[in-house]
Motif scaffolding. Structure first.
Motif, PDB file in Angstrom:
ATOM      1  N   SER A 252       1.966  -2.794   5.051  1.00  0.00           N
ATOM      2  CA  SER A 252       1.266  -1.583   4.619  1.00  0.00           C
ATOM      3  C   SER A 252      -0.149  -1.864   4.131  1.00  0.00           C
ATOM      4  CB  SER A 252       2.057  -0.897   3.499  1.00  0.00           C
ATOM      5  OG  SER A 252       2.146  -1.749   2.364  1.00  0.00           O
ATOM      6  N   ILE A 253      -0.539  -3.131   4.085  1.00  0.00           N
ATOM      7  CA  ILE A 253      -1.868  -3.529   3.611  1.00  0.00           C
ATOM      8  C   ILE A 253      -2.766  -3.859   4.805  1.00  0.00           C
ATOM      9  CG2 ILE A 253      -3.154  -5.331   2.399  1.00  0.00           C
ATOM     10  CD1 ILE A 253      -1.891  -3.574   0.439  1.00  0.00           C
ATOM     11  N   ILE A 254      -3.917  -3.184   4.898  1.00  0.00           N
ATOM     12  CA  ILE A 254      -4.830  -3.448   6.023  1.00  0.00           C
ATOM     13  C   ILE A 254      -5.853  -4.530   5.677  1.00  0.00           C
ATOM     14  CG2 ILE A 254      -4.579  -1.132   6.973  1.00  0.00           C
ATOM     15  CD1 ILE A 254      -7.307  -0.473   5.717  1.00  0.00           C
ATOM     16  N   THR A 255      -5.848  -4.968   4.422  1.00  0.00           N
ATOM     17  CA  THR A 255      -6.751  -6.044   3.997  1.00  0.00           C
ATOM     18  C   THR A 255      -5.912  -7.173   3.408  1.00  0.00           C
ATOM     19  OG1 THR A 255      -7.019  -4.875   1.885  1.00  0.00           O
ATOM     20  CG2 THR A 255      -8.715  -4.528   3.569  1.00  0.00           C
TER      21      THR A 255
ATOM     22  N   LEU B 129     -11.856   1.358   8.042  1.00  0.00           N
ATOM     23  CA  LEU B 129     -10.644   1.001   7.307  1.00  0.00           C
ATOM     24  C   LEU B 129      -9.607   2.114   7.376  1.00  0.00           C
ATOM     25  CD1 LEU B 129     -12.250  -0.734   4.199  1.00  0.00           C
ATOM     26  CD2 LEU B 129     -10.882  -1.834   5.977  1.00  0.00           C
ATOM     27  N   ARG B 130     -10.076   3.348   7.296  1.00  0.00           N
ATOM     28  CA  ARG B 130      -9.134   4.468   7.381  1.00  0.00           C
ATOM     29  C   ARG B 130      -8.490   4.521   8.768  1.00  0.00           C
ATOM     30  NH1 ARG B 130      -7.712   8.453   4.273  1.00  0.00           N
ATOM     31  NH2 ARG B 130      -6.677  10.263   5.166  1.00  0.00           N
TER      32      ARG B 130
ATOM     33  N   GLY C 201       0.828  -1.205   0.000  1.00  0.00           N
ATOM     34  CA  GLY C 201       0.000   0.000   0.000  1.00  0.00           C
ATOM     35  C   GLY C 201       0.859   1.252   0.000  1.00  0.00           C
TER      36      GLY C 201
ATOM     37  N   THR D 217       2.468   4.489   1.038  1.00  0.00           N
ATOM     38  CA  THR D 217       2.688   5.194   2.298  1.00  0.00           C
ATOM     39  C   THR D 217       3.398   6.506   1.979  1.00  0.00           C
ATOM     40  OG1 THR D 217       2.915   3.107   3.503  1.00  0.00           O
ATOM     41  CG2 THR D 217       3.751   5.087   4.575  1.00  0.00           C
TER      42      THR D 217
ATOM     43  N   ARG E 221      -5.839   1.930   8.835  1.00  0.00           N
ATOM     44  CA  ARG E 221      -4.646   2.284   8.044  1.00  0.00           C
ATOM     45  C   ARG E 221      -3.826   3.354   8.727  1.00  0.00           C
ATOM     46  NH1 ARG E 221      -3.861   5.964   4.054  1.00  0.00           N
ATOM     47  NH2 ARG E 221      -6.075   6.367   3.806  1.00  0.00           N
ATOM     48  N   GLU E 222      -4.477   4.335   9.345  1.00  0.00           N
ATOM     49  CA  GLU E 222      -3.744   5.405  10.021  1.00  0.00           C
ATOM     50  C   GLU E 222      -3.012   4.932  11.259  1.00  0.00           C
ATOM     51  OE1 GLU E 222      -6.773   8.343  10.611  1.00  0.00           O
ATOM     52  OE2 GLU E 222      -6.482   9.244   8.619  1.00  0.00           O
TER      53      GLU E 222
ATOM     54  N   GLU F  32     -10.151   4.885   1.302  1.00  0.00           N
ATOM     55  CA  GLU F  32     -10.249   3.428   1.396  1.00  0.00           C
ATOM     56  C   GLU F  32     -10.861   2.814   0.150  1.00  0.00           C
ATOM     57  OE1 GLU F  32      -8.106   3.025   3.654  1.00  0.00           O
ATOM     58  OE2 GLU F  32      -8.623   5.084   4.070  1.00  0.00           O
TER      59      GLU F  32
ATOM     60  N   LEU G  75      -1.312   2.152  11.260  1.00  0.00           N
ATOM     61  CA  LEU G  75      -0.160   1.372  10.829  1.00  0.00           C
ATOM     62  C   LEU G  75       1.127   2.120  11.114  1.00  0.00           C
ATOM     63  CD1 LEU G  75      -1.357   0.121   7.314  1.00  0.00           C
ATOM     64  CD2 LEU G  75      -1.120  -1.271   9.382  1.00  0.00           C
TER      65      LEU G  75
END
Length: 256
Positions: free
Chosen positions: A214-217, A246-247, A166, A168, A250-251, A189, A253
């Motif tokens: 870096s991938i949340i999924t 999802l956001r 993802g 960054t 990700r934030e 997202e 991470l």
């Protein structure tokens, strides 16, 4: 401590500076190396070395790490300086895997991020390699187009693996400056839908590895056998958490 059969070794970038002297590897490295299963030869762009230098390097690694799968990074332009025969010779001397971070197959995005080559050059490279696809690189509102054009290019190749990471954003980088000036808007997202479109459009058999930090999924599986399963996983995640959830994930991470 991992089992010896699963030892993974990363060669420090300084190692590459030792050529052509090729100082002996330490006794500890040699002892561990006997059972090492994976080596990442990193640091700069190792594949830019001449064929002769690479043969010396890979032969040495194979001597000390006889059971390991040896991998390194390369860029598309490397293929312009080596013939197919040279590449085959390099691989025959111990290099098992070449990973190229193309990030995208979309010419507009390639130009935006100054990759230095076109989608046509990706097709013409002729290297037996694996690639990195960077989700979110198309920016806000362009995820589906980015996924479609990238998949269409990769469908013209026969890849062992597609590693998905993802985007960054880091401070003091050209892309962050574009964000601050409004030239580039970070993808929301929607990148989950981008990833779904990317998978849907891929045709050739390959391994999908979207387990990067870096991938949340995270998803992992083979195409075409597990394509539907991976797409269903993305749908379930998007429905369960929505854009806001999802956001937030990700934030949270880590930046690195």
């Amino acid at each position: 401590m991992p089992a010896r059969s699963a030892i993974s070794i990363k060669i420090h970038p300084l190692w590459w500076r030792l050529y052509p002297k090729l100082r002996p590897i330490s006794k500890k490295q040699r002892r561990n190396g006997l059972d090492a299963r994976k080596i990442w030869a990193s640091g700069g762009n190792p594949f830019a070395l001449s064929t002769e230098k690479q043969i010396a390097v890979w032969d040495l690694m194979r001597t000390y790490y006889p059971k390991a799968r040896i991998s390194t990074y390369a860029i598309i332009s490397d293929s312009k300086h080596k013939s197919v025969e040279e590449i085959c010779k390099i691989k025959a001397h111990g290099l098992d895997e070449i990973m190229i971070g193309i990030e995208t197959g979309d010419d507009e995005v390639l130009s935006l991020v100054n990759k230095g080559y076109t989608s046509e050059e990706i097709i013409e490279a002729g290297l037996p390699y694996e690639v990195i696809f960077l989700s979110g690189l198309g920016g806000r509102g362009y995820g589906l187009g980015h996924a479609q054009k990238s998949a269409d290019i990769l469908n013209q190749l026969h890849l062992d693996r597609i590693l998905i990471a993802g985007l960054t954003l880091f401070p003091d980088t050209p892309l962050m400056k574009d964000v601050r000036s409004g030239v580039f808007k970070e993808a929301t997202e929607e990148r989950v839908l981008e990833l779904k479109e990317f998978l849907t459009r891929l045709k050739n058999p390959t391994l999908i590895d979207a387990t990067n930090a870096s991938i949340i999924t995270p998803i992992y599986g083979r195409i075409p056998e597990e394509k539907d399963k991976m797409i269903a996983q993305l749908d379930a995640i998007f429905i369960r958490y929505g854009e806001a959830g999802l956001r937030q994930a990700r934030e949270s991470l880590p930046a690195s």
